[in-house]
Scaffold this motif. Structure first.
Motif, PDB file in Angstrom:
ATOM      1  N   ILE A 184       0.844  -1.191   0.000  1.00  0.00           N
ATOM      2  CA  ILE A 184       0.000   0.000   0.000  1.00  0.00           C
ATOM      3  C   ILE A 184       0.876   1.235   0.000  1.00  0.00           C
ATOM      4  N   SER A 185       0.522   2.199  -0.845  1.00  0.00           N
ATOM      5  CA  SER A 185       1.193   3.496  -0.803  1.00  0.00           C
ATOM      6  C   SER A 185       0.144   4.605  -0.852  1.00  0.00           C
ATOM      7  N   TYR A 186       0.451   5.686  -0.138  1.00  0.00           N
ATOM      8  CA  TYR A 186      -0.439   6.846  -0.099  1.00  0.00           C
ATOM      9  C   TYR A 186       0.410   8.087  -0.316  1.00  0.00           C
ATOM     10  N   ASP A 187       0.038   8.862  -1.290  1.00  0.00           N
ATOM     11  CA  ASP A 187       0.758  10.091  -1.639  1.00  0.00           C
ATOM     12  C   ASP A 187       2.233   9.794  -1.919  1.00  0.00           C
ATOM     13  N   GLY A 188       2.487   8.657  -2.567  1.00  0.00           N
ATOM     14  CA  GLY A 188       3.835   8.282  -2.966  1.00  0.00           C
ATOM     15  C   GLY A 188       4.696   7.671  -1.878  1.00  0.00           C
ATOM     16  N   VAL A 189       4.141   7.474  -0.680  1.00  0.00           N
ATOM     17  CA  VAL A 189       4.904   6.917   0.435  1.00  0.00           C
ATOM     18  C   VAL A 189       4.311   5.570   0.828  1.00  0.00           C
ATOM     19  N   LYS A 190       5.198   4.574   0.999  1.00  0.00           N
ATOM     20  CA  LYS A 190       4.735   3.249   1.400  1.00  0.00           C
ATOM     21  C   LYS A 190       4.120   3.313   2.791  1.00  0.00           C
ATOM     22  N   VAL A 191       2.977   2.676   2.942  1.00  0.00           N
ATOM     23  CA  VAL A 191       2.308   2.582   4.237  1.00  0.00           C
ATOM     24  C   VAL A 191       2.753   1.282   4.881  1.00  0.00           C
ATOM     25  N   SER A 192       3.439   1.394   6.007  1.00  0.00           N
ATOM     26  CA  SER A 192       3.949   0.186   6.660  1.00  0.00           C
ATOM     27  C   SER A 192       3.009  -0.322   7.749  1.00  0.00           C
ATOM     28  N   LYS A 193       2.300   0.581   8.404  1.00  0.00           N
ATOM     29  CA  LYS A 193       1.336   0.177   9.424  1.00  0.00           C
ATOM     30  C   LYS A 193      -0.066   0.478   8.911  1.00  0.00           C
ATOM     31  N   MET A 194      -0.930  -0.491   9.015  1.00  0.00           N
ATOM     32  CA  MET A 194      -2.291  -0.307   8.518  1.00  0.00           C
ATOM     33  C   MET A 194      -3.039   0.791   9.278  1.00  0.00           C
ATOM     34  N   THR A 195      -2.621   1.045  10.517  1.00  0.00           N
ATOM     35  CA  THR A 195      -3.278   2.107  11.286  1.00  0.00           C
ATOM     36  C   THR A 195      -3.001   3.488  10.696  1.00  0.00           C
ATOM     37  N   GLU A 196      -1.926   3.619   9.909  1.00  0.00           N
ATOM     38  CA  GLU A 196      -1.628   4.891   9.249  1.00  0.00           C
ATOM     39  C   GLU A 196      -2.733   5.277   8.274  1.00  0.00           C
ATOM     40  N   LEU A 197      -3.372   4.282   7.670  1.00  0.00           N
ATOM     41  CA  LEU A 197      -4.445   4.571   6.714  1.00  0.00           C
ATOM     42  C   LEU A 197      -5.629   5.249   7.381  1.00  0.00           C
ATOM     43  N   LEU A 198      -5.922   4.858   8.613  1.00  0.00           N
ATOM     44  CA  LEU A 198      -7.048   5.450   9.327  1.00  0.00           C
ATOM     45  C   LEU A 198      -6.881   6.954   9.499  1.00  0.00           C
ATOM     46  N   GLU A 199      -5.642   7.420   9.544  1.00  0.00           N
ATOM     47  CA  GLU A 199      -5.371   8.842   9.683  1.00  0.00           C
ATOM     48  C   GLU A 199      -5.400   9.572   8.351  1.00  0.00           C
ATOM     49  N   LYS A 200      -5.391   8.834   7.246  1.00  0.00           N
ATOM     50  CA  LYS A 200      -5.288   9.454   5.926  1.00  0.00           C
ATOM     51  C   LYS A 200      -6.586   9.399   5.123  1.00  0.00           C
ATOM     52  N   VAL A 201      -7.276   8.263   5.174  1.00  0.00           N
ATOM     53  CA  VAL A 201      -8.495   8.078   4.382  1.00  0.00           C
ATOM     54  C   VAL A 201      -9.638   7.765   5.340  1.00  0.00           C
ATOM     55  N   TYR A 202     -10.656   8.618   5.342  1.00  0.00           N
ATOM     56  CA  TYR A 202     -11.786   8.444   6.247  1.00  0.00           C
ATOM     57  C   TYR A 202     -12.953   7.813   5.517  1.00  0.00           C
ATOM     58  N   VAL A 203     -13.402   6.662   6.021  1.00  0.00           N
ATOM     59  CA  VAL A 203     -14.504   5.934   5.397  1.00  0.00           C
ATOM     60  C   VAL A 203     -15.470   5.487   6.486  1.00  0.00           C
ATOM     61  N   VAL A 204     -16.752   5.643   6.219  1.00  0.00           N
ATOM     62  CA  VAL A 204     -17.800   5.112   7.087  1.00  0.00           C
ATOM     63  C   VAL A 204     -18.704   4.280   6.189  1.00  0.00           C
ATOM     64  N   ILE A 205     -19.044   3.081   6.645  1.00  0.00           N
ATOM     65  CA  ILE A 205     -19.895   2.210   5.832  1.00  0.00           C
ATOM     66  C   ILE A 205     -21.087   1.743   6.671  1.00  0.00           C
ATOM     67  N   PHE A 206     -22.240   1.708   6.048  1.00  0.00           N
ATOM     68  CA  PHE A 206     -23.436   1.121   6.626  1.00  0.00           C
ATOM     69  C   PHE A 206     -23.822  -0.022   5.705  1.00  0.00           C
ATOM     70  N   SER A 207     -23.917  -1.220   6.252  1.00  0.00           N
ATOM     71  CA  SER A 207     -24.259  -2.366   5.416  1.00  0.00           C
ATOM     72  C   SER A 207     -25.366  -3.175   6.098  1.00  0.00           C
ATOM     73  N   PRO A 208     -26.072  -4.000   5.331  1.00  0.00           N
ATOM     74  CA  PRO A 208     -27.140  -4.812   5.915  1.00  0.00           C
ATOM     75  C   PRO A 208     -26.655  -5.754   7.001  1.00  0.00           C
ATOM     76  N   GLU A 209     -25.356  -6.105   6.973  1.00  0.00           N
ATOM     77  CA  GLU A 209     -24.808  -7.011   7.974  1.00  0.00           C
ATOM     78  C   GLU A 209     -24.629  -6.352   9.325  1.00  0.00           C
ATOM     79  N   ASP A 210     -24.651  -5.012   9.378  1.00  0.00           N
ATOM     80  CA  ASP A 210     -24.459  -4.277  10.639  1.00  0.00           C
ATOM     81  C   ASP A 210     -25.627  -4.446  11.574  1.00  0.00           C
TER      82      ASP A 210
END
Length: 168
Positions: free
Chosen positions: A142-168
């Motif tokens: 995974i890379s974001y803005d040209g930089v490799k993302v080494s920890k998946m928690t870094e993505l939470l600080e960069k891309v904000y997503v909220v999902i509502f699904s029937p399984e919830d």
């Protein structure tokens, strides 16, 4: 007017109903209810972002897909089993680095393929930031803005997503 309804000060909420669009970089205050003192407020930085474009390769039922999104509301319409949820799943994976539908990344790879790829341009604070995810059966890059993302928690600080699904 801008700000929260029922408030004389646009940065403070009495009923918590936001009217208007928050401006990037402005603090918005959450936690204030009628009768509470402002010392209990929690400052939150507002970040305006949206997925500007998305390209999928070998992802679920898509061999190659390229989509441009509008900065406002986007509506996905199609028959059953055409890939609407797959598109949402790809966007979700940009924030959490995992699917909300399966625990196994290899299930997101199209049949008889060795990899899946998600490429996107994210418009955040008036800047275009490229995102890329390469999914292989036993690894993920995974890379974001040209930089490799080494920890998946870094993505939470960069891309904000909220999902509502029937399984919830």
């Amino acid at each position: 007017g801008r700000g929260f309804s029922g408030s004389h000060d646009p940065l403070f909420a009495r009923r918590g109903v936001w009217r208007g669009k928050p401006e990037p970089g402005l603090p918005v205050w959450y936690g204030h209810r009628q009768g509470q003192r402002r010392k209990n407020l929690i400052p939150v930085q507002v970040r305006v972002m949206y997925v500007k474009s998305l390209k999928l390769e070998n992802f679920r039922n898509y061999d190659n897909l390229s989509v441009e999104f509008h900065p406002g509301v986007n509506i996905l319409i199609g028959d059953n089993a055409q890939g609407k949820t797959n598109l949402i799943e790809a966007i979700y994976m940009m924030s959490f680095a995992k699917s909300f539908r399966t625990r196994k990344d290899r299930e997101t790879i199209n049949f008889n393929r060795d990899y899946a790829r998600i490429d996107a341009v994210i418009a955040a604070d008036d800047e275009d930031q490229p995102f890329s995810m390469l999914i292989k059966p036993d690894s993920k890059y995974i890379s974001y803005d040209g930089v490799k993302v080494s920890k998946m928690t870094e993505l939470l600080e960069k891309v904000y997503v909220v999902i509502f699904s029937p399984e919830d």
